[in-house]
Every structure is written in structure tokens, then in C-alpha cells.
Design an enzyme around this catalytic site. Structure first.
Site, PDB file in Angstrom:
ATOM      1  N   GLY A   1      51.335  32.952  39.641  1.00  0.00           N
ATOM      2  CA  GLY A   1      51.225  34.279  39.024  1.00  0.00           C
ATOM      3  C   GLY A   1      50.466  34.285  37.716  1.00  0.00           C
TER       4      GLY A   1
ATOM      5  N   GLU B   1      53.169  26.842  40.360  1.00  0.00           N
ATOM      6  CA  GLU B   1      52.262  26.940  41.527  1.00  0.00           C
ATOM      7  C   GLU B   1      51.110  27.888  41.294  1.00  0.00           C
ATOM      8  OE1 GLU B   1      55.663  26.858  45.036  1.00  0.00           O
ATOM      9  OE2 GLU B   1      54.698  28.716  44.468  1.00  0.00           O
TER      10      GLU B   1
ATOM     11  N   GLY C   1      47.598  29.667  41.611  1.00  0.00           N
ATOM     12  CA  GLY C   1      46.440  29.732  42.492  1.00  0.00           C
ATOM     13  C   GLY C   1      45.281  30.246  41.650  1.00  0.00           C
TER      14      GLY C   1
ATOM     15  N   TYR D   1      43.483  46.740  46.587  1.00  0.00           N
ATOM     16  CA  TYR D   1      44.382  46.944  45.436  1.00  0.00           C
ATOM     17  C   TYR D   1      43.781  47.832  44.359  1.00  0.00           C
ATOM     18  CZ  TYR D   1      45.730  42.250  47.181  1.00  0.00           C
ATOM     19  OH  TYR D   1      46.071  41.166  47.933  1.00  0.00           O
TER      20      TYR D   1
ATOM     21  N   CYS E   1      31.525  49.928  58.123  1.00  0.00           N
ATOM     22  CA  CYS E   1      31.610  51.333  58.524  1.00  0.00           C
ATOM     23  C   CYS E   1      32.964  51.926  58.153  1.00  0.00           C
ATOM     24  CB  CYS E   1      31.362  51.443  60.023  1.00  0.00           C
ATOM     25  SG  CYS E   1      29.782  50.727  60.439  1.00  0.00           S
TER      26      CYS E   1
ATOM     27  N   TYR F   1      41.118  34.382  46.071  1.00  0.00           N
ATOM     28  CA  TYR F   1      41.375  35.484  47.008  1.00  0.00           C
ATOM     29  C   TYR F   1      40.096  36.243  47.349  1.00  0.00           C
ATOM     30  CZ  TYR F   1      46.027  34.311  45.366  1.00  0.00           C
ATOM     31  OH  TYR F   1      47.162  33.615  45.026  1.00  0.00           O
TER      32      TYR F   1
HETATM   33  N1  LLP Z   1      53.190  30.590  45.209  1.00  0.00           N
HETATM   34  C1  LLP Z   1      53.544  31.479  46.152  1.00  0.00           C
HETATM   35  C2  LLP Z   1      54.737  31.253  46.959  1.00  0.00           C
HETATM   36  C3  LLP Z   1      52.729  32.622  46.356  1.00  0.00           C
HETATM   37  O1  LLP Z   1      53.070  33.500  47.296  1.00  0.00           O
HETATM   38  C4  LLP Z   1      51.564  32.803  45.581  1.00  0.00           C
HETATM   39  C5  LLP Z   1      50.722  33.974  45.765  1.00  0.00           C
HETATM   40  C6  LLP Z   1      51.238  31.818  44.619  1.00  0.00           C
HETATM   41  C7  LLP Z   1      52.093  30.737  44.458  1.00  0.00           C
HETATM   42  C8  LLP Z   1      50.019  31.892  43.772  1.00  0.00           C
HETATM   43  O2  LLP Z   1      49.931  33.024  43.001  1.00  0.00           O
HETATM   44  P1  LLP Z   1      48.781  33.132  41.871  1.00  0.00           P
HETATM   45  O3  LLP Z   1      49.021  32.021  40.881  1.00  0.00           O
HETATM   46  O4  LLP Z   1      47.474  32.985  42.526  1.00  0.00           O
HETATM   47  O5  LLP Z   1      49.003  34.464  41.301  1.00  0.00           O
HETATM   48  N2  LLP Z   1      45.776  38.454  47.222  1.00  0.00           N
HETATM   49  C9  LLP Z   1      46.259  38.867  45.912  1.00  0.00           C
HETATM   50  C10 LLP Z   1      47.218  37.864  45.309  1.00  0.00           C
HETATM   51  C11 LLP Z   1      48.459  37.664  46.146  1.00  0.00           C
HETATM   52  C12 LLP Z   1      49.295  36.505  45.718  1.00  0.00           C
HETATM   53  C13 LLP Z   1      50.318  36.160  46.747  1.00  0.00           C
HETATM   54  N3  LLP Z   1      51.032  34.972  46.478  1.00  0.00           N
HETATM   55  C14 LLP Z   1      45.042  39.151  45.025  1.00  0.00           C
HETATM   56  O6  LLP Z   1      43.924  39.097  45.506  1.00  0.00           O
HETATM   57  O7  LLP Z   1      45.206  39.503  43.857  1.00  0.00           O
END
Ligand code: LLP
Length: 425
Positions: free
Chosen positions: A240, A282, A284, A324, A351, A380
């Protein structure tokens, strides 16, 4: 990603990315093209690890590969000791391909089949269960050595409602009122090693939020440990960690985040006699978002009551704005430094009228043949791209830390799009 950072520069009216002229790369490889800087990826990883490690040694990064599952990217992180968070058996395979040791892969799926659990358990990959029903399904096959459950902490936070992953509206995790019986069942089934996990939402720029999640999960872990009589090997506060998408946004203060999280973590562990479990994060997006730009070509410009810039980088390549209402900064790579001349909506070839990557955006005047660069395209973007309208997906290029260009995913062809079709004439 602010303009004139060391990664993005304007040299004589052209966009340079990590020292290379982006317009030259667009010509050489074609568009849509995703270009990733290894240097920036290593910087992001090192920044987060050093911020946390100096506060708490027993710290682990599990890169959430859903953000960018290219094995070349994962390998760069794995070589530096990073683990991975994976959400499907496909992601398990990618992590293994990238050389991530099995015990550093955390399988955190939701609503998967007994076969999927079997796949992970056979490979001794730790599993984080999203519900008791999922654990019971896995038990039909085998009892994993290490069991973790995903707590729904009761609150979450995300940049958009669609990326909040906890709280009463979220499909994920187990409320505190029900999680006790999950651990009781695992203990009864003979499990000896335990972890606990929570993930409240994505793209959060406030350190206090991560501190709040940490307090909550350690509190709940303390109650479970006491009541059930188990020890936690790790406490995973999820990902997050956010990045700024607008020029005016601020960075997440990672030093302060690490300090606050670790303070709360130690406090919680001390209060509940949890010992010194591994603190896992975690991320991403934080690792990969700003490592990458997306280049596209202007194929048409419509100037009627509204101006539409027609490109090859629509919602098939970058779905976040349509899904979003997400914002990505856009530069005209061959007209850098030109003043804005009115507002335009940047659209693609799909389209659907949702097919826009920016609406009513102030941009310099553009012409057919110009190259657009979308910033923060590392998280993403490819992973959520699709083949709608039978358009092949883009190519991914890595600029290595020594400045070499490596194609890390070739461009799809029309034949790739048809590969799974069985046509009965
Ligand atoms: N761990 C779990 C269990 C998750 O479900 C997620 C993301 C992460 C870690 C990593 O989250 P991050 O650090 O990247 O925020 N597609 C959306 C984001 C959805 C995130 C879902 N889960 C976007 O494009 O903003």
C-alpha cells in the site's frame, strides 16, 4: 515522479529517460513501449530496506509481483534478498522462474481451488489464507507446515474506493471476531508455525495509516497468541505504500513511516509478549511505479468542440484512468518545455467511450507522429493490460544499471492474440 529528477530530463526539447533519448527508443522499438530503469528499481528497494532495517533488523520485503510480474524485475529484487507476495499459481511459477527461494514466496490468494493450494503446498510455499473456508479446502489435500491468515482489520485506506482492500465493504480477509477460530483449527490440525497478515489498501501517502495498521495487527496477534497459545513467526502489514502521481503530490516519507511502524510494532510485541517476529512489508507500487515510462504515438488529432488526441496507448494498455479515474502525468517527448496550449483528452483505439488515459488535460499542441510519455507506468500497467479489440500487448524494455537496453518482453503479435483459439470451420 517529478520532472528534472535524475531519471526524467529535458535535453534540447527531448525527453531523456535514465540518460537515453526516449524518442530514439520509440523509433527503434516502436510503440506502445514500456521502458524501465533498473537503477531506479534498485534505489527504491534499497531506500525502503534501509529505512526499516535501521529500526528493526528482523525485517523482510515481499515484493507484490501483481504490480509488475516481469521475471527480470523480480530477479533484480530477489538478488538483493527480497521475497515475493504472489496471488495465483501463475505468479508462483513466475517467482520460481525469477529464482526466488520457495520459503521467500508467500502465496496470498483469494477464492482459489484445492488444486491451487495443492500446487503451493507441494512446493513448500507458505500460504496466507483469506478465509477459514479456504483453509478447510486446502486441508482436504494436506496440512501446510506454516499457516497464516489474512485479518480484515476493520478499516482500510486507498487512493480510490476501488483500491481499498479492508473494512466492512471489502471481500478480503477475516474479521477479528472470526479469526480466532481459524488459528484454533490450525493448531488442532497440528500446525506449529504461524504468521498473520493484513492489507488495507493501495497508494497511501500517510505514514500514520501504516502505523495504525501495525498497531491493529499486533494487538489482534497478541490476543490470538494468548488465547490459542501459539507463537507468530511473522507479522505482515501488507503493501500500500504510495507514490506521487501528480506533480504537486508529495512523496511518502519512508523514513518516518519506517520509524512509526517499527515503534508501534515493538510496542505491540512487548505488550503482548510476541517476542521478535519478522516484520514483513509487501510493497508493489512503491518499488516499481516510478521506474517506468510508457511511450505512445499520436495517430490523430481531432479539434472540434473538444480536442481528442488519438493514440496507441488507450485503456487496453493503461486501464487505471478508466477504472479508477487515476491520474498519470503525460509529457510530449519530442516537444519538451513547450507551453501548454489548451486542454485535450488523450484517447486510444478501443471502441468504448471510457477509453481515455487523461481527460481535459493541459498539454502542449501536438501533431500526428508525436511521441507521448506517460509517467509512473511501472505498477499495474502491463499487469492490467488486455487484448480488447484484438490489439496485441506492448513490449517491455529494461535500461540496465550499466545503460544497456534489454528487451525483457517482446511485443505481442496478431498471432499471439489468436494463439488459444480453436476454430471449427
Ligand atoms: N499485498 C496484497 C495482499 C495485495 O493485495 C496488494 C495489492 C499488495 C500487497 C501490493 O499493494 P501496493 O503496495 O502495490 O499498493 N490495481 C490497483 C492497485 C490494487 C492493489 C491490490 N492489492 C491500481 O492500479 O492502483
Amino acid at each position: 515522479m517529478a520532472l528534472s529528477s535524475e531519471l526524467i530530463a529535458n535535453r534540447h526539447g527531448r525527453l531523456y529517460f535514465d540518460g537515453i533519448d526516449a524518442t530514439v527508443l520509440a523509433k527503434k522499438y516502436g510503440t506502445p513501449l514500456l521502458i524501465t530503469s533498473e537503477r531506479r528499481l534498485i534505489d527504491n528497494y534499497s531506500r525502503i530496506v534501509s529505512a526499516f532495517r535501521k529500526n528493526y533488523r528482523n525485517f523482510r520485503i515481499n515484493y507484490a509481483i501483481k504490480a509488475n510480474p516481469n521475471p527480470n524485475i523480480i530477479a533484480i529484487i530477489a538478488k538483493r534478498g527480497g521475497g515475493t507476495d504472489v496471488a495465483s499459481v501463475g505468479e508462483i511459477d513466475i517467482a520460481l522462474m525469477a529464482g526466488v527461494p520457495r520459503d521467500r514466496i508467500m502465496f496470498s490468494p483469494n477464492n482459489v481451488s484445492a488444486e491451487d493450494f495443492r500446487y503451493a503446498i507441494d512446493r513448500h510455499i507458505p500460504v496466507n489464507f483469506d478465509d477459514i473456508g479456504q483453509y478447510e479446502l486446502a486441508l482436504r489435500y494436506a496440512n501446510p507446515d506454516l499457516v497464516s491468515f489474512r485479518l480484515n482489520p476493520g478499516f482500510g485506506k486507498g487512493e480510490f474506493p476501488g483500491i481499498v482492500t479492508a473494512g466492512p465493504q471489502a471481500k478480503f480477509g477475516i474479521p477479528e471476531t472470526h479469526i480466532m477460530k481459524c488459528y484454533a483449527l490450525a493448531k488442532k490440525s497440528g500446525v506449529k508455525r504461524f504468521g498473520i497478515h493484513a492489507m488495507g489498501g493501495s497508494n497511501v501517502l500517510s505514514p500514520e495509516y501504516f502505523a495504525a495498521i501495525t498497531s491493529r495487527i499486533t494487538e489482534v496477534a497478541g490476543r490470538i497468541a494468548k488465547k490459542i497459545g501459539i507463537e507468530f513467526e511473522f507479522i505482515d502489514i501488507g503493501g500500500g505504500l504510495g507514490v506521487p502521481y501528480r506533480n504537486e503530490d508529495h512523496d511518502l516519507d519512508i523514513e518516518r513511516t519506517a520509524k512509526l511502524v517499527v515503534d508501534r510494532f515493538r510496542d505491540g510485541c512487548d505488550k503482548s509478549d510476541l517476542g521478535n517476529p519478522t516484520l514483513t512489508v509487501e510493497p508493489g507500487r512503491y518499488l516499481v511505479a516510478d521506474t517506468t515510462i510508457l511511450l505512445g504515438t499520436v495517430n490523430n488529432v481531432k479539434r472540434y468542440s473538444k480536442t481528442f488526441i488519438g493514440t496507441d496507448i488507450g485503456m487496453n494498455v493503461l486501464i487505471r484512468p478508466a477504472l479508477y479515474n487515476a491520474h498519470h502525468e503525460i509529457l510530449v517527448a519530442n516537444r519538451m518545455g513547450r507551453p501548454n496550449s489548451g486542454k485535450a483528452t488523450v484517447v486510444g483505439q478501443i471502441c468504448e467511450n471510457t477509453d481515455a488515459i487523461a481527460r481535459d488535460r493541459s498539454l502542449p499542441s501536438v501533431s500526428v507522429g508525436d511521441t507521448l510519455a506517460v509517467l509512473n507506468a511501472g505498477a499495474y500497467v502491463y499487469s492490467m493490460s488486455n487484448q480488447y479489440n484484438s490489439i496485441p500487448r506492448p513490449m517491455e524494455l529494461l535500461i540496465t544499471k550499466t545503460g544497456k537496453e534489454l528487451v525483457m518482453r517482446r511485443r505481442e503479435t496478431k498471432e499471439d492474440v489468436l494463439r488459444t483459439v480453436i476454430f471449427h470451420k
